[in-house]
Design a protein around this motif. Structure first.
Motif, PDB file in Angstrom:
ATOM      1  N   VAL A  61     -25.122  -7.926 -78.767  1.00 46.51           N
ATOM      2  CA  VAL A  61     -24.475  -6.669 -78.785  1.00 46.51           C
ATOM      3  C   VAL A  61     -24.151  -6.353 -77.241  1.00 46.51           C
ATOM      4  CG1 VAL A  61     -23.443  -4.960 -79.254  1.00 46.51           C
ATOM      5  CG2 VAL A  61     -24.060  -6.557 -80.706  1.00 46.51           C
TER       6      VAL A  61
ATOM      7  N   LEU B 220     -17.140  -6.739 -77.544  1.00 51.39           N
ATOM      8  CA  LEU B 220     -17.674  -5.941 -78.399  1.00 51.39           C
ATOM      9  C   LEU B 220     -18.835  -5.008 -78.373  1.00 51.39           C
ATOM     10  CD1 LEU B 220     -18.344  -6.621 -81.316  1.00 51.39           C
ATOM     11  CD2 LEU B 220     -20.539  -7.633 -80.975  1.00 51.39           C
TER      12      LEU B 220
ATOM     13  N   GLN C 151     -12.983  -9.561 -83.266  1.00 47.96           N
ATOM     14  CA  GLN C 151     -14.684  -9.112 -83.206  1.00 47.96           C
ATOM     15  C   GLN C 151     -15.327  -9.021 -84.004  1.00 47.96           C
ATOM     16  OE1 GLN C 151     -14.760  -7.929 -80.490  1.00 47.96           O
ATOM     17  NE2 GLN C 151     -14.103  -5.308 -79.653  1.00 47.96           N
TER      18      GLN C 151
ATOM     19  N   TRP D  81     -19.185 -10.338 -84.055  1.00 44.78           N
ATOM     20  CA  TRP D  81     -20.052 -10.162 -84.486  1.00 44.78           C
ATOM     21  C   TRP D  81     -20.715 -10.602 -84.871  1.00 44.78           C
ATOM     22  CZ3 TRP D  81     -22.554  -9.306 -89.130  1.00 44.78           C
ATOM     23  CH2 TRP D  81     -23.110  -8.388 -89.592  1.00 44.78           C
TER      24      TRP D  81
ATOM     25  N   ALA E  32     -18.740  -9.204 -92.465  1.00 45.66           N
ATOM     26  CA  ALA E  32     -18.116  -8.971 -91.678  1.00 45.66           C
ATOM     27  C   ALA E  32     -16.498  -9.415 -91.868  1.00 45.66           C
ATOM     28  CB  ALA E  32     -18.424 -10.088 -90.520  1.00 45.66           C
TER      29      ALA E  32
END
Length: 132
Positions: A27, A33, A85, A89, A120
């Motif tokens: 990340v 992100l 996104q 992730w 997610a």
């Protein structure tokens, strides 16, 4: 003999610490992100995710004791979580899972990846994707 929890079976706290550390390493290197995280220091987010995952998989209930019910969707409402996104992730989470496969049998790995994909997807709250 009591049955082990998933948490215990895969190595407990040390495994989740490694998983989450690797996830946030990814990340930190992903500016779009990382922009979803309000704190410059990802340490608090790392601790929250680790505590949540440990509790979810049968470990200590420290997350709920400190923060109450997880209410994941509600906690993510302030952030525009788009399909892009979500994919970013999940990319970093799958890479983090790759880093702990030495502690997972095939079924445990499958179960963890399936949960992460489901979680997610559940966080997506807008289809407005400025990157698309």
């Amino acid at each position: 003999m009591p049955q082990q929890t998933f948490f215990e079976r895969i190595g407990g706290h040390e495994t989740f610490e490694r998983l989450v550390r690797e996830f946030y390493r990814g990340v930190a290197q992903d500016p779009p992100l990382k922009a979803l995280y309000p704190e410059e220091d990802l340490g608090p987010a790392e601790e929250r995710l680790r505590l949540f995952l440990e509790q979810y998989w049968g470990g200590p209930t420290t997350y709920s004791e400190n923060r109450g019910h997880p209410r994941l969707r509600m906690r993510h409402v302030p952030y525009a979580v788009t399909p892009t996104q979500r994919d970013r992730w999940l990319h970093h989470m799958n890479a983090a899972i790759d880093s702990i496969t030495d502690r997972l049998d095939v079924m445990d790995e499958h179960q963890m990846r399936a949960y992460m994909a489901h979680a997610a997807q559940a966080m997506v709250n807008t289809l407005d994707d400025p990157e698309a």
